[in-house]
Motif scaffolding. Sequence first.
Motif, PDB file in Angstrom:
ATOM      1  N   LEU A  24       0.881  -1.168   0.000  1.00  0.00           N
ATOM      2  CA  LEU A  24       0.000   0.000   0.000  1.00  0.00           C
ATOM      3  C   LEU A  24       0.910   1.207   0.000  1.00  0.00           C
ATOM      4  O   LEU A  24       1.293   1.720   1.026  1.00  0.00           O
ATOM      5  CB  LEU A  24      -0.896  -0.020   1.237  1.00  0.00           C
ATOM      6  N   SER A  25       1.293   1.622  -1.161  1.00  0.00           N
ATOM      7  CA  SER A  25       2.407   2.533  -1.327  1.00  0.00           C
ATOM      8  C   SER A  25       2.111   3.911  -0.766  1.00  0.00           C
ATOM      9  O   SER A  25       1.110   4.511  -1.057  1.00  0.00           O
ATOM     10  CB  SER A  25       2.726   2.659  -2.818  1.00  0.00           C
ATOM     11  N   VAL A  26       3.072   4.391   0.043  1.00  0.00           N
ATOM     12  CA  VAL A  26       2.956   5.770   0.499  1.00  0.00           C
ATOM     13  C   VAL A  26       3.239   6.732  -0.635  1.00  0.00           C
ATOM     14  O   VAL A  26       3.081   7.942  -0.478  1.00  0.00           O
ATOM     15  CB  VAL A  26       3.916   6.043   1.674  1.00  0.00           C
ATOM     16  N   ALA A  27       3.656   6.208  -1.757  1.00  0.00           N
ATOM     17  CA  ALA A  27       3.871   7.056  -2.904  1.00  0.00           C
ATOM     18  C   ALA A  27       2.659   7.171  -3.777  1.00  0.00           C
ATOM     19  O   ALA A  27       2.633   7.970  -4.688  1.00  0.00           O
ATOM     20  CB  ALA A  27       5.026   6.551  -3.738  1.00  0.00           C
ATOM     21  N   ALA A  28       1.617   6.362  -3.524  1.00  0.00           N
ATOM     22  CA  ALA A  28       0.397   6.438  -4.325  1.00  0.00           C
ATOM     23  C   ALA A  28      -0.366   7.656  -3.875  1.00  0.00           C
ATOM     24  O   ALA A  28      -1.003   7.647  -2.857  1.00  0.00           O
ATOM     25  CB  ALA A  28      -0.455   5.199  -4.139  1.00  0.00           C
ATOM     26  N   GLN A  29      -0.310   8.714  -4.613  1.00  0.00           N
ATOM     27  CA  GLN A  29      -0.740   9.989  -4.100  1.00  0.00           C
ATOM     28  C   GLN A  29      -1.843  10.591  -4.932  1.00  0.00           C
ATOM     29  O   GLN A  29      -1.832  10.531  -6.140  1.00  0.00           O
ATOM     30  CB  GLN A  29       0.425  10.975  -4.093  1.00  0.00           C
ATOM     31  N   ALA A  30      -2.785  11.228  -4.245  1.00  0.00           N
ATOM     32  CA  ALA A  30      -3.715  12.138  -4.893  1.00  0.00           C
ATOM     33  C   ALA A  30      -3.760  13.378  -4.031  1.00  0.00           C
ATOM     34  O   ALA A  30      -3.609  13.308  -2.834  1.00  0.00           O
ATOM     35  CB  ALA A  30      -5.099  11.524  -5.005  1.00  0.00           C
ATOM     36  N   VAL A  31      -3.957  14.512  -4.622  1.00  0.00           N
ATOM     37  CA  VAL A  31      -3.833  15.741  -3.868  1.00  0.00           C
ATOM     38  C   VAL A  31      -5.180  16.408  -3.678  1.00  0.00           C
ATOM     39  O   VAL A  31      -6.113  16.212  -4.438  1.00  0.00           O
ATOM     40  CB  VAL A  31      -2.877  16.733  -4.563  1.00  0.00           C
ATOM     41  N   THR A  32      -5.254  17.200  -2.649  1.00  0.00           N
ATOM     42  CA  THR A  32      -6.437  17.994  -2.389  1.00  0.00           C
ATOM     43  C   THR A  32      -6.021  19.447  -2.269  1.00  0.00           C
ATOM     44  O   THR A  32      -5.097  19.768  -1.540  1.00  0.00           O
ATOM     45  CB  THR A  32      -7.116  17.550  -1.081  1.00  0.00           C
ATOM     46  N   ALA A  33      -6.663  20.320  -2.974  1.00  0.00           N
ATOM     47  CA  ALA A  33      -6.350  21.737  -2.908  1.00  0.00           C
ATOM     48  C   ALA A  33      -7.474  22.466  -2.185  1.00  0.00           C
ATOM     49  O   ALA A  33      -8.623  22.073  -2.248  1.00  0.00           O
ATOM     50  CB  ALA A  33      -6.177  22.319  -4.309  1.00  0.00           C
ATOM     51  N   GLU A  34      -7.100  23.536  -1.483  1.00  0.00           N
ATOM     52  CA  GLU A  34      -8.096  24.350  -0.802  1.00  0.00           C
ATOM     53  C   GLU A  34      -8.685  25.351  -1.788  1.00  0.00           C
ATOM     54  O   GLU A  34      -7.984  25.895  -2.638  1.00  0.00           O
ATOM     55  CB  GLU A  34      -7.444  25.087   0.372  1.00  0.00           C
ATOM     56  N   ARG A 227     -15.852   3.589   3.372  1.00  0.00           N
ATOM     57  CA  ARG A 227     -16.663   4.628   2.739  1.00  0.00           C
ATOM     58  C   ARG A 227     -15.929   5.965   2.657  1.00  0.00           C
ATOM     59  O   ARG A 227     -16.100   6.710   1.698  1.00  0.00           O
ATOM     60  CB  ARG A 227     -17.984   4.786   3.494  1.00  0.00           C
ATOM     61  N   ALA A 228     -15.086   6.269   3.672  1.00  0.00           N
ATOM     62  CA  ALA A 228     -14.333   7.528   3.621  1.00  0.00           C
ATOM     63  C   ALA A 228     -13.351   7.525   2.462  1.00  0.00           C
ATOM     64  O   ALA A 228     -13.169   8.538   1.768  1.00  0.00           O
ATOM     65  CB  ALA A 228     -13.593   7.746   4.943  1.00  0.00           C
ATOM     66  N   CYS A 229     -12.717   6.385   2.233  1.00  0.00           N
ATOM     67  CA  CYS A 229     -11.809   6.254   1.093  1.00  0.00           C
ATOM     68  C   CYS A 229     -12.581   6.438  -0.207  1.00  0.00           C
ATOM     69  O   CYS A 229     -12.114   7.122  -1.130  1.00  0.00           O
ATOM     70  CB  CYS A 229     -11.126   4.889   1.134  1.00  0.00           C
ATOM     71  N   PHE A 230     -13.751   5.828  -0.308  1.00  0.00           N
ATOM     72  CA  PHE A 230     -14.594   5.932  -1.497  1.00  0.00           C
ATOM     73  C   PHE A 230     -14.941   7.391  -1.783  1.00  0.00           C
ATOM     74  O   PHE A 230     -14.783   7.882  -2.906  1.00  0.00           O
ATOM     75  CB  PHE A 230     -15.862   5.110  -1.259  1.00  0.00           C
ATOM     76  N   CYS A 271      -7.218   6.282   2.452  1.00  0.00           N
ATOM     77  CA  CYS A 271      -7.373   4.870   2.101  1.00  0.00           C
ATOM     78  C   CYS A 271      -6.400   3.992   2.874  1.00  0.00           C
ATOM     79  O   CYS A 271      -6.719   2.868   3.243  1.00  0.00           O
ATOM     80  CB  CYS A 271      -7.199   4.685   0.601  1.00  0.00           C
ATOM     81  N   ARG A 272      -5.209   4.506   3.124  1.00  0.00           N
ATOM     82  CA  ARG A 272      -4.239   3.772   3.927  1.00  0.00           C
ATOM     83  C   ARG A 272      -4.772   3.554   5.337  1.00  0.00           C
ATOM     84  O   ARG A 272      -4.662   2.458   5.904  1.00  0.00           O
ATOM     85  CB  ARG A 272      -2.923   4.548   3.979  1.00  0.00           C
ATOM     86  N   ASP A 273      -5.371   4.587   5.917  1.00  0.00           N
ATOM     87  CA  ASP A 273      -5.893   4.467   7.273  1.00  0.00           C
ATOM     88  C   ASP A 273      -7.022   3.452   7.354  1.00  0.00           C
ATOM     89  O   ASP A 273      -7.191   2.775   8.370  1.00  0.00           O
ATOM     90  CB  ASP A 273      -6.384   5.833   7.769  1.00  0.00           C
ATOM     91  N   VAL A 274      -7.809   3.336   6.280  1.00  0.00           N
ATOM     92  CA  VAL A 274      -8.875   2.332   6.248  1.00  0.00           C
ATOM     93  C   VAL A 274      -8.301   0.948   6.444  1.00  0.00           C
ATOM     94  O   VAL A 274      -8.816   0.131   7.210  1.00  0.00           O
ATOM     95  CB  VAL A 274      -9.647   2.409   4.915  1.00  0.00           C
ATOM     96  N   VAL A 275      -7.211   0.668   5.749  1.00  0.00           N
ATOM     97  CA  VAL A 275      -6.589  -0.651   5.859  1.00  0.00           C
ATOM     98  C   VAL A 275      -5.976  -0.837   7.235  1.00  0.00           C
ATOM     99  O   VAL A 275      -6.150  -1.875   7.878  1.00  0.00           O
ATOM    100  CB  VAL A 275      -5.526  -0.822   4.761  1.00  0.00           C
ATOM    101  N   GLN A 276      -5.267   0.167   7.717  1.00  0.00           N
ATOM    102  CA  GLN A 276      -4.609   0.037   9.019  1.00  0.00           C
ATOM    103  C   GLN A 276      -5.598  -0.120  10.158  1.00  0.00           C
ATOM    104  O   GLN A 276      -5.291  -0.753  11.176  1.00  0.00           O
ATOM    105  CB  GLN A 276      -3.725   1.266   9.274  1.00  0.00           C
ATOM    106  N   ASP A 277      -6.785   0.445  10.007  1.00  0.00           N
ATOM    107  CA  ASP A 277      -7.786   0.373  11.068  1.00  0.00           C
ATOM    108  C   ASP A 277      -8.614  -0.905  11.013  1.00  0.00           C
ATOM    109  O   ASP A 277      -9.452  -1.136  11.879  1.00  0.00           O
ATOM    110  CB  ASP A 277      -8.727   1.586  10.986  1.00  0.00           C
ATOM    111  N   SER A 278      -8.396  -1.745  10.015  1.00  0.00           N
ATOM    112  CA  SER A 278      -9.165  -2.983   9.905  1.00  0.00           C
ATOM    113  C   SER A 278      -8.724  -3.975  10.973  1.00  0.00           C
ATOM    114  O   SER A 278      -7.588  -3.945  11.458  1.00  0.00           O
ATOM    115  CB  SER A 278      -8.971  -3.607   8.520  1.00  0.00           C
ATOM    116  N   ALA A 279      -9.638  -4.859  11.340  1.00  0.00           N
ATOM    117  CA  ALA A 279      -9.321  -5.881  12.344  1.00  0.00           C
ATOM    118  C   ALA A 279      -8.172  -6.766  11.870  1.00  0.00           C
ATOM    119  O   ALA A 279      -7.324  -7.193  12.660  1.00  0.00           O
ATOM    120  CB  ALA A 279     -10.564  -6.720  12.636  1.00  0.00           C
ATOM    121  N   PHE A 280      -8.141  -7.056  10.585  1.00  0.00           N
ATOM    122  CA  PHE A 280      -7.081  -7.889  10.013  1.00  0.00           C
ATOM    123  C   PHE A 280      -5.714  -7.268  10.271  1.00  0.00           C
ATOM    124  O   PHE A 280      -4.767  -7.942  10.697  1.00  0.00           O
ATOM    125  CB  PHE A 280      -7.319  -8.057   8.514  1.00  0.00           C
ATOM    126  N   ALA A 281      -5.577  -5.972  10.016  1.00  0.00           N
ATOM    127  CA  ALA A 281      -4.289  -5.303  10.209  1.00  0.00           C
ATOM    128  C   ALA A 281      -3.958  -5.150  11.686  1.00  0.00           C
ATOM    129  O   ALA A 281      -2.816  -5.369  12.111  1.00  0.00           O
ATOM    130  CB  ALA A 281      -4.310  -3.944   9.517  1.00  0.00           C
TER     131      ALA A 281
END
Length: 342
Positions: A24-34, A227-230, A271-281
């Motif tokens: 789950l690459s920390v380099a997989a990036q999308a940006v958000t602008a204000e 859903r937050a990732c979605f 999206c990374r946090d979704v995976v880290q917060d899963s019971a599996f992780a």
Amino acid sequence: MQHRHDGQWIRCGFILALLLCAPLSVAAQAVTAEGPVVDMAAVQVTGEQPGPGLWKVSNAQGHVLWLLGTVAPLPAGVTWRSDQVQQVIAASDHVLGPPGWTPDVKLGLLRGLTLLPLAMKTAKDPQGRTLHQIVAPDTYARWLGLKATYLGRNGGVEKKRPMIASGELYMAFLKRQGLRDSGQVTEALERAYKANKLEPEEARVKLPIADARGALKELQGSEVDDRACFERTLDTVEFQAPVLRERANAWAAGDIGALRRLAVMSMARTCRDVVQDSAFARSRGWNDLGQQARTQWLGLADKALAQHASTFSTVPVSLLLGPEDYLGALRARGYTIEAPPE
């Protein structure tokens, strides 16, 4: 492998990314602008481009760590060629791999193929629900509009977990915008390493998986609130094409000032946090992976600077200049840092 598969976690899906594909690459990036998005980068950079210059990190003994900041996605029409990078690699006696994490699982090609059907099942909602039943009505309405634009008639995607479905949308969106992953950069670097008989030191945190089949079965029935990732992915697709193109152009042209301004990581972190917060992780101690990756890479950078006269490494620009501030951490360790021209 990390930069070749920037965004691969999206293409392969949540489970394949963990077990069979890339980290789950920390380099997989999308940006958000204000604020409102203004399309300032409608013209895409093409042709042979040098990319950004290198950051130079030096210690008191005169040893140097050269850092290439990376970005994904990149303009599809660009061919990357950097004489500076080629010269630095040729003069280096060590290569430090990029930060991140990777599944530590022993899978040959044949065994990987036999597990593929099971892995693909995990991409679907464990309760058999469709997206219409999982996400909020207003979010689903947005999804339908974007799906019609980028995916067309694709009924199968409606049965997939929200993270997987939005990931397919994102990849189709990138293609439509004339963007692609950074695979050609990684391939060019690998050729340079091989030509100079350099073997990169693995710097990613390894996530041990003793039983791949058992892990897949566990994941197949796991509930993950993605859903937050979605929603964040929909935000990126709907509003951020100009920002993604601007950042991709800035990297290709070596515009450090623009990269500094755009060094934000939002969708990937959600999206990374979704995976880290899963019971599996959580059951495997795979939490706070970003900090683990940062700590491990910085420790190896210390070691490289102490032991080698010249080391080359790549780090996502978002980690060098963004909130994780890898450059700031190196400066706090007493190293001298020289930035490339802006």
